[in-house]
Design a protein around this motif. Sequence first.
Motif, PDB file in Angstrom:
ATOM      1  N   LEU A 132       3.316  11.475   3.312  1.00 52.63           N
ATOM      2  CA  LEU A 132       2.104  12.174   3.112  1.00 52.63           C
ATOM      3  C   LEU A 132       2.288  13.372   1.986  1.00 52.63           C
ATOM      4  O   LEU A 132       1.561  13.241   0.878  1.00 52.63           O
ATOM      5  CB  LEU A 132       1.513  13.117   4.467  1.00 52.63           C
ATOM      6  N   GLU A 133       3.212  14.057   1.995  1.00 49.53           N
ATOM      7  CA  GLU A 133       3.621  15.221   1.033  1.00 49.53           C
ATOM      8  C   GLU A 133       3.845  14.572  -0.316  1.00 49.53           C
ATOM      9  O   GLU A 133       3.358  14.930  -1.364  1.00 49.53           O
ATOM     10  CB  GLU A 133       4.820  15.825   1.459  1.00 49.53           C
ATOM     11  N   LEU A 134       4.716  13.491  -0.373  1.00 46.56           N
ATOM     12  CA  LEU A 134       4.865  12.648  -1.659  1.00 46.56           C
ATOM     13  C   LEU A 134       3.483  11.819  -2.055  1.00 46.56           C
ATOM     14  O   LEU A 134       3.299  11.996  -3.346  1.00 46.56           O
ATOM     15  CB  LEU A 134       5.880  11.650  -1.362  1.00 46.56           C
ATOM     16  N   SER A 135       2.843  11.518  -1.181  1.00 45.20           N
ATOM     17  CA  SER A 135       1.672  10.840  -1.693  1.00 45.20           C
ATOM     18  C   SER A 135       0.439  11.946  -2.355  1.00 45.20           C
ATOM     19  O   SER A 135       0.245  11.867  -3.459  1.00 45.20           O
ATOM     20  CB  SER A 135       0.714  10.307  -0.699  1.00 45.20           C
ATOM     21  N   PHE A 136       0.472  13.191  -1.839  1.00 46.61           N
ATOM     22  CA  PHE A 136      -0.161  14.210  -2.386  1.00 46.61           C
ATOM     23  C   PHE A 136       0.280  14.668  -3.642  1.00 46.61           C
ATOM     24  O   PHE A 136      -0.451  14.829  -4.519  1.00 46.61           O
ATOM     25  CB  PHE A 136      -0.236  15.466  -1.368  1.00 46.61           C
ATOM     26  N   TYR A 137       1.742  14.631  -3.807  1.00 44.54           N
ATOM     27  CA  TYR A 137       2.339  14.761  -5.028  1.00 44.54           C
ATOM     28  C   TYR A 137       1.894  13.921  -6.251  1.00 44.54           C
ATOM     29  O   TYR A 137       1.429  14.379  -7.342  1.00 44.54           O
ATOM     30  CB  TYR A 137       3.745  15.056  -4.976  1.00 44.54           C
TER      31      TYR A 137
ATOM     32  N   VAL B  25     -10.958   2.076  -2.475  1.00 43.42           N
ATOM     33  CA  VAL B  25      -9.980   0.940  -2.427  1.00 43.42           C
ATOM     34  C   VAL B  25     -10.109   0.641  -0.868  1.00 43.42           C
ATOM     35  O   VAL B  25     -10.019  -0.498  -0.537  1.00 43.42           O
ATOM     36  CB  VAL B  25      -8.746   1.385  -2.858  1.00 43.42           C
ATOM     37  N   SER B  26      -9.935   1.630   0.095  1.00 43.79           N
ATOM     38  CA  SER B  26      -9.595   1.294   1.617  1.00 43.79           C
ATOM     39  C   SER B  26     -10.123   2.708   2.332  1.00 43.79           C
ATOM     40  O   SER B  26      -9.972   3.847   1.933  1.00 43.79           O
ATOM     41  CB  SER B  26      -8.390   0.778   1.974  1.00 43.79           C
ATOM     42  N   LYS B  27     -10.366   2.413   3.804  1.00 40.14           N
ATOM     43  CA  LYS B  27     -10.485   3.634   4.320  1.00 40.14           C
ATOM     44  C   LYS B  27      -9.295   4.415   4.505  1.00 40.14           C
ATOM     45  O   LYS B  27      -9.377   5.769   4.500  1.00 40.14           O
ATOM     46  CB  LYS B  27     -10.915   3.196   6.008  1.00 40.14           C
ATOM     47  N   GLN B  28      -8.030   3.706   4.781  1.00 40.87           N
ATOM     48  CA  GLN B  28      -7.008   4.501   4.486  1.00 40.87           C
ATOM     49  C   GLN B  28      -6.503   5.431   3.221  1.00 40.87           C
ATOM     50  O   GLN B  28      -6.177   6.726   3.089  1.00 40.87           O
ATOM     51  CB  GLN B  28      -5.758   3.674   4.515  1.00 40.87           C
ATOM     52  N   TRP B  29      -6.967   4.924   2.156  1.00 38.80           N
ATOM     53  CA  TRP B  29      -7.016   5.651   0.921  1.00 38.80           C
ATOM     54  C   TRP B  29      -8.010   6.890   0.733  1.00 38.80           C
ATOM     55  O   TRP B  29      -7.627   8.044   0.346  1.00 38.80           O
ATOM     56  CB  TRP B  29      -7.016   4.683  -0.268  1.00 38.80           C
TER      57      TRP B  29
ATOM     58  N   ASP C 253       1.000  -1.207  -0.018  1.00 35.53           N
ATOM     59  CA  ASP C 253       0.053   0.006  -0.066  1.00 35.53           C
ATOM     60  C   ASP C 253       0.931   1.393   0.003  1.00 35.53           C
ATOM     61  O   ASP C 253       1.297   1.598   0.978  1.00 35.53           O
ATOM     62  CB  ASP C 253      -0.808   0.064   1.244  1.00 35.53           C
ATOM     63  N   PHE C 254       1.040   1.710  -1.315  1.00 35.73           N
ATOM     64  CA  PHE C 254       2.079   2.929  -1.332  1.00 35.73           C
ATOM     65  C   PHE C 254       1.523   4.089  -0.504  1.00 35.73           C
ATOM     66  O   PHE C 254       2.284   4.794  -0.084  1.00 35.73           O
ATOM     67  CB  PHE C 254       2.449   2.964  -2.804  1.00 35.73           C
ATOM     68  N   LEU C 255       0.331   4.434  -0.746  1.00 37.08           N
ATOM     69  CA  LEU C 255      -0.173   5.537  -0.003  1.00 37.08           C
ATOM     70  C   LEU C 255       0.090   5.336   1.609  1.00 37.08           C
ATOM     71  O   LEU C 255       0.169   6.502   2.058  1.00 37.08           O
ATOM     72  CB  LEU C 255      -1.667   5.788  -0.331  1.00 37.08           C
ATOM     73  N   LYS C 256       0.000   4.083   2.187  1.00 36.60           N
ATOM     74  CA  LYS C 256       0.269   4.027   3.370  1.00 36.60           C
ATOM     75  C   LYS C 256       1.692   4.163   3.984  1.00 36.60           C
ATOM     76  O   LYS C 256       1.935   4.641   5.072  1.00 36.60           O
ATOM     77  CB  LYS C 256      -0.327   2.716   3.859  1.00 36.60           C
ATOM     78  N   LEU C 257       2.655   3.685   2.901  1.00 33.34           N
ATOM     79  CA  LEU C 257       3.926   3.910   3.188  1.00 33.34           C
ATOM     80  C   LEU C 257       4.779   5.010   3.180  1.00 33.34           C
ATOM     81  O   LEU C 257       5.858   5.348   3.561  1.00 33.34           O
ATOM     82  CB  LEU C 257       4.644   2.427   2.534  1.00 33.34           C
ATOM     83  N   LEU C 258       4.536   5.842   2.066  1.00 37.46           N
ATOM     84  CA  LEU C 258       5.051   6.887   1.673  1.00 37.46           C
ATOM     85  C   LEU C 258       4.604   8.069   2.514  1.00 37.46           C
ATOM     86  O   LEU C 258       3.456   8.121   3.169  1.00 37.46           O
ATOM     87  CB  LEU C 258       4.548   7.298   0.125  1.00 37.46           C
TER      88      LEU C 258
END
Length: 454
Positions: free
Chosen positions: A62-67, A83-87, A55-60
Amino acid sequence: MEKKDFEAWLDNISITFLSLTDLQKNETLDHLISLSGAVQLRHLSNNLEILLKRDFLKLLPLELSFYLLKWLDPQTLLTCCLVSKQWNKVISACTEVWQTACKNLGWQIDDSVQDPLHWKKVYLKAILRMKQLKDHEAFETSSLIGHSARVYALYYKDGLLCTGSDDLSAKLWDVSTGQCIYGIQTHTCAAVKFDEQKLVTGSFDNTVACWEWSSGAKTQHFRGHTGAVFSVDYNDDLDILVSGSADFTVKVWALSTGTCLNTLTGHTEWVTKVVLQKCKVKSLMHSPGDYILLSADKYEIKIWPIGREINCKCLKTLSVSEDRSISLQPRLHFDGKYIVCSSALGLYQWDFASYDILRVIKPPDFSNVSLLGFGEIFALLFDNRYLYIMDLRTEKLISRWPLPEYRKSKRGSSFLAGEMSWLNGLNGQNDMGLVFATSMPDHSIHMVLWKEHG
């Protein structure tokens, strides 16, 4: 096998495995899997889950996920939220993505809102409203009934609509309820403008009058024109009233005393519109804060300085063509920065600082289309059959709404736009109330209103 011997064997096997082709590696793995028992297969399953389903959104960070999310379109992002609650949590909190999406739809952005989840909600509301506009489902209609003769003059302000009629009356209506708040006896009205205390009327009897709403009393009478008065405007702070007439003149009056301060000449046709507005830009002829008077006839727009002085000269005359078969439509927009008017040649926008034409917008079959309102994002237009909304960024018509057979007027006073702030961008609060009103042959008022959000 001893640990030392096992490690040596594993190193040799690893070196050999790395030298194999992909097909040989796959066959080797298939063979090892066939030899494995339940313990080995469970171990393999657990490790594949970790290696292959990261889960790259969970591992990256936050700033990189937003990018990364900024590269996706809004519809894809909404799908990713499932996809999930986290996403959903991460994507919903990506403020810049949803603000950009809202801006692209013509929505206003308030940077003071700190709630990170706010803008996704705004986008969902925006996409619904824009879909309603595209599907011609954003508006509803209503009527005001009360006059017994033709209604020639309309003026709208802050949820209230004033109507002036040939039945020698003027009425003030609450648009939201359809109730008549005031009804007073007047002269024949060709133009009206009001505030909380008073009503100013221009008449076919060549005069202008000021009336008190509460008592219906005439508090001032302005005499001097030799033709019908088609347009009026005033400013209490300046104590000035201006009027445009069929006698080809514009008169400037002292609002409190009724004294004529000046008569402005130069028009060669009926003066159908006067606008008194504070300037917002600097040029060689005026500064921000100066009051400016615009007057328009069938062919020209004239610009005058205004103030306490008795005499003033025309600063500039604007026109769209020297061909007298090309006339201006009887509407004029001036916000202190830009002048906008429509003609058979298209929609003209002038820069008020330089008086240069900034652009000419020519939608299909523009010859019969008139301007109602003009903003930073949208323009409101209409013809004999439809009300149109144009996205000024693309110059494309994005919505239309059918109109009944309304009463036609060469002067443009028998129809008007309602709330105008949404033309600078919708925001979820300004898409309500009156959009358009026009007088009908049966003496009623036909209104087009925003439909409440579904």
